[in-house]
Design an enzyme around this catalytic site. Structure first.
Site, PDB file in Angstrom:
ATOM      1  N   HIS A  18       0.919  -1.049  -0.100  1.00 22.73           N
ATOM      2  CA  HIS A  18       0.058   0.123   0.262  1.00 22.73           C
ATOM      3  C   HIS A  18       0.756   1.186   0.189  1.00 22.73           C
ATOM      4  CE1 HIS A  18      -3.809   1.939   1.886  1.00 22.73           C
ATOM      5  NE2 HIS A  18      -2.679   3.168   0.456  1.00 22.73           N
ATOM      6  N   HIS A  20       0.972   4.571  -2.933  1.00 20.50           N
ATOM      7  CA  HIS A  20       1.611   5.590  -3.784  1.00 20.50           C
ATOM      8  C   HIS A  20       2.466   6.186  -4.441  1.00 20.50           C
ATOM      9  CE1 HIS A  20      -2.830   6.075  -2.981  1.00 20.50           C
ATOM     10  NE2 HIS A  20      -2.411   5.478  -1.841  1.00 20.50           N
ATOM     11  N   HIS A 194      -9.446   1.711  -2.061  1.00 23.92           N
ATOM     12  CA  HIS A 194      -9.482   1.119  -0.933  1.00 23.92           C
ATOM     13  C   HIS A 194     -11.045   1.737  -0.188  1.00 23.92           C
ATOM     14  CE1 HIS A 194      -6.005   3.410  -2.063  1.00 23.92           C
ATOM     15  NE2 HIS A 194      -5.109   4.046  -1.071  1.00 23.92           N
ATOM     16  N   GLU A 197     -11.869   3.544   4.419  1.00 27.66           N
ATOM     17  CA  GLU A 197     -10.929   4.612   5.893  1.00 27.66           C
ATOM     18  C   GLU A 197     -11.471   5.290   6.616  1.00 27.66           C
ATOM     19  OE1 GLU A 197      -8.567   6.920   2.346  1.00 27.66           O
ATOM     20  OE2 GLU A 197      -7.104   6.929   4.421  1.00 27.66           O
ATOM     21  N   ASP A 274       1.489   4.242   2.493  1.00 29.09           N
ATOM     22  CA  ASP A 274       0.499   4.901   1.557  1.00 29.09           C
ATOM     23  C   ASP A 274       1.375   5.874   1.243  1.00 29.09           C
ATOM     24  OD1 ASP A 274      -1.560   5.369   0.670  1.00 29.09           O
ATOM     25  OD2 ASP A 274      -2.691   6.417   2.925  1.00 29.09           O
ATOM     26  N   ASP A 275       1.765   7.252   1.748  1.00 24.59           N
ATOM     27  CA  ASP A 275       2.381   8.785   0.716  1.00 24.59           C
ATOM     28  C   ASP A 275       3.867   8.622   1.902  1.00 24.59           C
ATOM     29  OD1 ASP A 275      -0.002   8.857  -1.069  1.00 24.59           O
ATOM     30  OD2 ASP A 275      -0.935   8.486   1.132  1.00 24.59           O
TER      31      ASP A 275
END
Ligand code: ADE
Ligand code: ZN
Length: 337
Positions: A18, A20, A194, A197, A274-275
């Site tokens: 996971h 990006h 996703h 969340e 994630d990011d």
């Protein structure tokens, strides 16, 4: 010399499922590109709301305006993954939004080709298997969703492993992507939306109903014991990103994050960043925080890493040796660092 406990997890073999892609840029590279383009650096780590976070992510996408930048990004992201003990990296991206290949649907193939080629080259150089998750922007309408699925299907044998679904869940339920998911499935791709969340457990349930192979986040399943039971029964993995959830206000602190509860309920979970540049963490740091701030033992985190490898779309010749190395990491009293 003993490694800092946090970096010990770099030696734990894992899949990173996971993340990006555009937000995995190194901060130094980001600053250099902003300097070169004479644009301000996007806000990092603090966001008043989810929309402003997505705006910052959009600024990162806009910086990738040449094939050379895409190649550099992939080289650095994959090199960093290797240094973090990642043997399989599944990165999410929205090819239709590529700044290097603007022009919507037709240019998306060119964008994806560039990206997959850079990923494969970087994977060979750094010894990491890579797979792309072509992602639907859930706010961009049904045509974009279907086009993304068809795009993913065209590249199914060339490095795309799954179809994703990203952006703000509120007002854009997972059911809107049902047809796109069917196209992906027909092409032999995985489905990894996703869900759960920003929206509640009903969305996790809906994603399961649509045959999701894994669910990115999914943490709010914890609010409904029946959904937890379903996840555990089906062995569907949640790709959980605790720091992201805290930064974006889903939970007030890591101490109040439901990851331990999800694992106690028998739900398979992987850990992801994630990011990374937007949240100031990498995947090793996520393991370290889970250990130090969420009370998860090394044994439990070994199970998390094991799940990540087992549910990855990477082939067995990648995951099997990693699972063996993981067992060695777990059984060593003084594991190599
Ligand atoms: N795109 C990038 N990060 C995201 C997140 N945490 N949730 C939804 N969409 C995203
Ligand atoms: Zn995400």
């Amino acid at each position: 010399m003993t490694a800092a406990p946090s970096r010990r997890f770099a030696a734990l073999p894992k899949a990173h499922l996971h993340v990006h892609l555009e937000a995995a840029v190194r901060e130094s590279t980001l600053r250099q590109w902003c300097d070169d383009d004479e644009v301000p650096v996007p806000p990092l780590v603090t966001y008043p709301d989810f929309t402003e976070f997505l705006d910052a992510y959009g600024l990162l996408i806009a910086l990738l305006r040449t094939p050379e930048r895409i190649e550099r990004l992939l080289d650095e992201v994959v090199a960093d993954a290797a240094a973090q003990g990642v043997v399989a990296l599944e990165f999410a991206t929205i090819p239709e939004r590529s700044a290097a290949f603007p022009g919507g649907a037709t240019a998306a193939d060119a964008a994806l080709e560039c990206l997959l080629s850079a990923a494969a080259d970087a994977g060979r150089r750094h010894g990491v298997w890579t797979g792309a998750i072509v992602s639907i922007d859930r706010s961009a309408g049904p045509e974009h969703a279907l086009e993304s699925a068809r795009l993913a299907a065209r590249w199914a044998d060339s490095g795309v492993v799954a179809l994703g679904l990203v952006a703000d869940e509120r007002g854009h339920p997972v059911s809107g992507a049902a047809e796109a998911f069917a196209v992906a499935r027909d092409a032999g791709l995985g489905v990894v939306p996703h869900a759960g969340e920003l929206a509640g457990p009903a969305e996790v349930c809906a994603a399961l109903g649509l045959g999701a192979d894994r669910i990115q986040h999914g943490v709010r399943a914890v609010e409904d014991p029946a959904v937890l039971e379903l996840l555990a029964e089906r062995g569907v993995c949640l790709d959980v990103c605790p720091t992201s959830n805290v930064v974006l206000g889903v939970y007030p602190s890591l101490g109040e994050h439901p990851l331990p509860h999800l694992l106690d309920a028998g739900v398979r979970c992987s850990l992801g960043a994630d990011d990374p540049v937007l949240f100031g963490v990498d995947v090793v740091e996520e393991y370290a925080r889970a250990h130090e701030q969420m009370g998860l033992s090394e044994a439990r985190l070994t199970e998390v890493a094991r799940a990540s490898l087992e549910v990855s779309f990477a082939p067995a010749d990648v995951t099997a040796p990693a699972l063996t190395a993981l067992a060695q990491w777990a059984s060593a009293t003084d594991p190599p660092v």
